[in-house]
Design a protein around this motif. Sequence first.
Motif, PDB file in Angstrom:
ATOM      1  N   ALA A 281       4.757 -13.644  16.183  1.00  9.39           N
ATOM      2  CA  ALA A 281       3.465 -14.011  16.791  1.00  9.39           C
ATOM      3  C   ALA A 281       2.337 -13.605  15.844  1.00  9.39           C
ATOM      4  N   PHE A 282       1.323 -14.451  15.764  1.00 12.89           N
ATOM      5  CA  PHE A 282       0.174 -14.216  14.882  1.00 12.89           C
ATOM      6  C   PHE A 282      -0.984 -13.759  15.768  1.00 12.89           C
ATOM      7  N   ILE A 283      -1.194 -12.448  15.832  1.00  4.08           N
ATOM      8  CA  ILE A 283      -2.149 -11.909  16.799  1.00  4.08           C
ATOM      9  C   ILE A 283      -3.028 -10.831  16.167  1.00  4.08           C
ATOM     10  N   GLY A 284      -4.058 -10.445  16.927  1.00  5.94           N
ATOM     11  CA  GLY A 284      -4.894  -9.315  16.538  1.00  5.94           C
ATOM     12  C   GLY A 284      -5.509  -9.480  15.170  1.00  5.94           C
ATOM     13  N   ASN A 285      -5.282  -8.479  14.319  1.00  7.74           N
ATOM     14  CA  ASN A 285      -5.878  -8.459  12.981  1.00  7.74           C
ATOM     15  C   ASN A 285      -4.939  -9.001  11.899  1.00  7.74           C
ATOM     16  N   ASP A 286      -3.916  -9.737  12.308  1.00  7.39           N
ATOM     17  CA  ASP A 286      -2.999 -10.322  11.328  1.00  7.39           C
ATOM     18  C   ASP A 286      -3.762 -11.216  10.355  1.00  7.39           C
ATOM     19  N   THR A 287      -3.342 -11.205   9.103  1.00 10.66           N
ATOM     20  CA  THR A 287      -3.891 -12.130   8.111  1.00 10.66           C
ATOM     21  C   THR A 287      -2.782 -13.064   7.650  1.00 10.66           C
ATOM     22  N   PHE A 288      -3.176 -14.215   7.119  1.00 16.20           N
ATOM     23  CA  PHE A 288      -2.233 -15.309   6.925  1.00 16.20           C
ATOM     24  C   PHE A 288      -1.070 -14.952   5.997  1.00 16.20           C
ATOM     25  N   ILE A 289      -1.352 -14.521   4.762  1.00 20.08           N
ATOM     26  CA  ILE A 289      -0.270 -14.343   3.782  1.00 20.08           C
ATOM     27  C   ILE A 289       0.713 -13.245   4.191  1.00 20.08           C
ATOM     28  N   PRO A 290       0.251 -12.027   4.580  1.00 19.98           N
ATOM     29  CA  PRO A 290       1.228 -11.021   5.022  1.00 19.98           C
ATOM     30  C   PRO A 290       2.074 -11.500   6.192  1.00 19.98           C
ATOM     31  N   HIS A 291       1.442 -12.201   7.135  1.00 20.84           N
ATOM     32  CA  HIS A 291       2.213 -12.695   8.278  1.00 20.84           C
ATOM     33  C   HIS A 291       3.208 -13.760   7.829  1.00 20.84           C
ATOM     34  N   PHE A 292       2.788 -14.657   6.951  1.00 21.31           N
ATOM     35  CA  PHE A 292       3.671 -15.709   6.439  1.00 21.31           C
ATOM     36  C   PHE A 292       4.902 -15.080   5.790  1.00 21.31           C
ATOM     37  N   LEU A 293       4.696 -14.090   4.935  1.00 21.96           N
ATOM     38  CA  LEU A 293       5.808 -13.455   4.226  1.00 21.96           C
ATOM     39  C   LEU A 293       6.758 -12.766   5.201  1.00 21.96           C
ATOM     40  N   LYS A 294       6.200 -12.154   6.224  1.00 21.43           N
ATOM     41  CA  LYS A 294       7.025 -11.459   7.222  1.00 21.43           C
ATOM     42  C   LYS A 294       7.803 -12.454   8.075  1.00 21.43           C
TER      43      LYS A 294
END
Length: 249
Positions: free
Chosen positions: A188-201
């Motif tokens: 889930a992409f929530i809160g203070n998530d940013t695109f690239i770190p979330h994408f990699l995870k």
Amino acid sequence: MLSLLLGLIRLIIFIVFVSFFSLIFYFMSFFRNEEINSKKALELRDFLIRVSNYILGIRTIIYGEKPKVQGLIVANHRSYFDPIVIVNYIHAFPVGKKEVELWPLIGYICKISGVLFVNRKCSISRQETAEKIRQALAKGYSIINFPEGTTDDLPTTVDFNFGSFVMATKIKAAVIPIAIDYKEKTDAFIGNDTFIPHFLKCFGKPTTEIKMTFFPPIYSEDASYLLNTSKSMIDKELLRYRKDWNDEN
């Protein structure tokens, strides 16, 4: 370490792939009229989405039958990837928040493929978007809206905004609920998530498992009924998904 490497490889391939076809379409747009451009943009979008799902290791399990009528699709919201998953199976225009229009690559693809951007804090923007939705539905296209207005990773949905259901009653459109969720809650992409770190995870895993359910269309002149019925159907399905995934472990 391997997951980070896989995520980076996928990110690079994704950027190169989207950039290449975006450039092709950009040059083609100089030699065609607006109507042809719109059709070509949709074809390009559908192709990009199909291949992107493959590149990123998406594995989607589908329940229910794909809708055979056009209408206002309402879905719960987990991630920026939700509309990409949904549009991979049905022909529709998502409604997106204005900020996405400025995102590199994704924002451009959204713009050329008919995403309806709305500034939810601006009443004029909401009214303009409502009119565009009416026009799209009148032309026989479905619209994807996320009535939560934000992403979350709770077991069920947060409160739905009333506006899209009121619009459905005004234009006598079918409301088509869709439930969608990711096996890994951290996707889930929530809160203070940013695109690239979330994408990699998210896409550093060999596969990203997603479940999605198409519900039958709902018709009513009562916006409250449409909202409550849609929310109840989606919530029950989200709980079922999670139970099934927990039982697997």
